[in-house]
Design a protein around this motif. Sequence first.
Motif, PDB file in Angstrom:
ATOM      1  N   ALA A 123       0.836  -1.207   0.000  1.00  0.00           N
ATOM      2  CA  ALA A 123       0.000   0.000   0.000  1.00  0.00           C
ATOM      3  C   ALA A 123       0.867   1.253   0.000  1.00  0.00           C
ATOM      4  N   ASP A 124       0.362   2.302  -0.650  1.00  0.00           N
ATOM      5  CA  ASP A 124       1.020   3.607  -0.632  1.00  0.00           C
ATOM      6  C   ASP A 124       0.595   4.358   0.623  1.00  0.00           C
ATOM      7  N   TYR A 125       1.499   5.197   1.141  1.00  0.00           N
ATOM      8  CA  TYR A 125       1.202   5.993   2.331  1.00  0.00           C
ATOM      9  C   TYR A 125       1.554   7.450   2.076  1.00  0.00           C
ATOM     10  N   TYR A 126       0.835   8.328   2.790  1.00  0.00           N
ATOM     11  CA  TYR A 126       0.896   9.770   2.589  1.00  0.00           C
ATOM     12  C   TYR A 126       1.129  10.456   3.927  1.00  0.00           C
ATOM     13  N   GLY A 132       2.915  11.616  11.399  1.00  0.00           N
ATOM     14  CA  GLY A 132       2.342  10.311  11.077  1.00  0.00           C
ATOM     15  C   GLY A 132       2.052  10.139   9.596  1.00  0.00           C
ATOM     16  N   VAL A 133       1.472   8.978   9.277  1.00  0.00           N
ATOM     17  CA  VAL A 133       1.153   8.652   7.886  1.00  0.00           C
ATOM     18  C   VAL A 133      -0.337   8.349   7.737  1.00  0.00           C
ATOM     19  N   LEU A 134      -0.820   8.514   6.516  1.00  0.00           N
ATOM     20  CA  LEU A 134      -2.198   8.191   6.143  1.00  0.00           C
ATOM     21  C   LEU A 134      -2.172   7.117   5.068  1.00  0.00           C
ATOM     22  N   ALA A 135      -3.175   6.245   5.078  1.00  0.00           N
ATOM     23  CA  ALA A 135      -3.270   5.196   4.065  1.00  0.00           C
ATOM     24  C   ALA A 135      -3.947   5.673   2.790  1.00  0.00           C
ATOM     25  N   THR A 136      -4.588   6.839   2.836  1.00  0.00           N
ATOM     26  CA  THR A 136      -5.249   7.378   1.639  1.00  0.00           C
ATOM     27  C   THR A 136      -4.815   8.825   1.429  1.00  0.00           C
ATOM     28  N   PRO A 137      -4.697   9.239   0.176  1.00  0.00           N
ATOM     29  CA  PRO A 137      -4.331  10.634  -0.080  1.00  0.00           C
ATOM     30  C   PRO A 137      -5.483  11.557   0.291  1.00  0.00           C
ATOM     31  N   LEU A 138      -5.169  12.817   0.497  1.00  0.00           N
ATOM     32  CA  LEU A 138      -6.223  13.802   0.752  1.00  0.00           C
ATOM     33  C   LEU A 138      -7.050  13.988  -0.512  1.00  0.00           C
ATOM     34  N   ARG A 152       2.805  12.193  -1.033  1.00  0.00           N
ATOM     35  CA  ARG A 152       3.033  10.753  -1.013  1.00  0.00           C
ATOM     36  C   ARG A 152       4.408  10.514  -0.409  1.00  0.00           C
ATOM     37  N   LEU A 153       4.505   9.533   0.506  1.00  0.00           N
ATOM     38  CA  LEU A 153       5.770   9.243   1.163  1.00  0.00           C
ATOM     39  C   LEU A 153       6.427   7.985   0.632  1.00  0.00           C
ATOM     40  N   GLY A 154       5.619   6.956   0.317  1.00  0.00           N
ATOM     41  CA  GLY A 154       6.223   5.722  -0.161  1.00  0.00           C
ATOM     42  C   GLY A 154       5.272   4.552  -0.106  1.00  0.00           C
ATOM     43  N   ARG A 155       5.837   3.344  -0.274  1.00  0.00           N
ATOM     44  CA  ARG A 155       5.070   2.093  -0.328  1.00  0.00           C
ATOM     45  C   ARG A 155       5.580   1.144   0.750  1.00  0.00           C
ATOM     46  N   ALA A 156       4.642   0.468   1.420  1.00  0.00           N
ATOM     47  CA  ALA A 156       4.984  -0.456   2.506  1.00  0.00           C
ATOM     48  C   ALA A 156       5.586  -1.745   1.959  1.00  0.00           C
ATOM     49  N   VAL A 163       9.128   2.039   2.419  1.00  0.00           N
ATOM     50  CA  VAL A 163      10.195   2.431   1.501  1.00  0.00           C
ATOM     51  C   VAL A 163       9.800   3.797   0.955  1.00  0.00           C
ATOM     52  N   THR A 164      10.520   4.821   1.371  1.00  0.00           N
ATOM     53  CA  THR A 164      10.147   6.190   1.017  1.00  0.00           C
ATOM     54  C   THR A 164      10.834   6.643  -0.261  1.00  0.00           C
ATOM     55  N   ASP A 165      10.286   7.683  -0.831  1.00  0.00           N
ATOM     56  CA  ASP A 165      10.883   8.330  -1.994  1.00  0.00           C
ATOM     57  C   ASP A 165      10.649   9.820  -1.834  1.00  0.00           C
ATOM     58  N   ASP A 166      11.410  10.614  -2.528  1.00  0.00           N
ATOM     59  CA  ASP A 166      11.311  12.060  -2.414  1.00  0.00           C
ATOM     60  C   ASP A 166      10.314  12.587  -3.452  1.00  0.00           C
ATOM     61  N   TYR A 167       9.046  12.246  -3.245  1.00  0.00           N
ATOM     62  CA  TYR A 167       7.983  12.674  -4.166  1.00  0.00           C
ATOM     63  C   TYR A 167       7.688  14.156  -3.956  1.00  0.00           C
ATOM     64  N   ASP A 168       7.173  14.776  -4.997  1.00  0.00           N
ATOM     65  CA  ASP A 168       6.742  16.156  -4.884  1.00  0.00           C
ATOM     66  C   ASP A 168       5.428  16.188  -4.100  1.00  0.00           C
ATOM     67  N   TYR A 169       5.055  17.326  -3.607  1.00  0.00           N
ATOM     68  CA  TYR A 169       3.814  17.469  -2.844  1.00  0.00           C
ATOM     69  C   TYR A 169       2.968  18.559  -3.488  1.00  0.00           C
ATOM     70  N   VAL A 170       1.694  18.580  -3.087  1.00  0.00           N
ATOM     71  CA  VAL A 170       0.766  19.596  -3.593  1.00  0.00           C
ATOM     72  C   VAL A 170       0.075  20.235  -2.409  1.00  0.00           C
ATOM     73  N   VAL A 171      -0.024  21.545  -2.413  1.00  0.00           N
ATOM     74  CA  VAL A 171      -0.821  22.248  -1.409  1.00  0.00           C
ATOM     75  C   VAL A 171      -2.210  22.383  -1.999  1.00  0.00           C
ATOM     76  N   LEU A 172      -3.195  21.775  -1.327  1.00  0.00           N
ATOM     77  CA  LEU A 172      -4.568  21.780  -1.849  1.00  0.00           C
ATOM     78  C   LEU A 172      -5.255  23.116  -1.607  1.00  0.00           C
TER      79      LEU A 172
END
Length: 172
Positions: A123-126, A132-138, A152-156, A163-172
């Motif tokens: 699963a992907d985590y945010y 902390g982390v969330l299991a679903t994106p906003l 997005r932070l990474g995949r379990a 396992v994290t990655d340096d993904y970009d983020y979005v301000v909603l």
Amino acid sequence: MVDKLLQRKNGKTQQYTPVTQSAGAADAGKIPALNSSGKLDPTTMPDGIGAATRLAPATEALSAGAFVNEYANNGTLSARLADNSNGRVATGFVKAQVSSGQPATIWPLDSTNDQLTGLTVGADYYLGTAGGVLATPLDATDTAQSGKIDQRLGRARSATELVTDDYDYVVL
């Protein structure tokens, strides 16, 4: 306990205990041993080899596995909890608990956070709140999410490893 080796020294056979940490040049030529984690200590590795961690003072208490936000605090790089609700994007995480005012070892995104619990393999985590982390994106269509960070932070890999990655983020 470190296994011992035999060596010839001054014409005699003696037991020798390999080093588990290096003091630098004084330990040149010595045989290294694995540490209590079953790994070579980073002090035995050449410069540039090993985890690309950073040290920064924590400006609040950080729990093991918490995602952190590095920021300039009166001109000093410092660490605080990352939080999707207040503009604090995740720039790394800590693997050990750190008290406020103490130095935090920050692991970069692009490595594995193995201090979490309850993850679902694959699963992907945010980014959540308070590190902390969330299991679903906003939900970008939900007006209640306006101004929050969707990162997005990474995949379990397991129930405890993200396992994290340096993904970009979005301000909603």
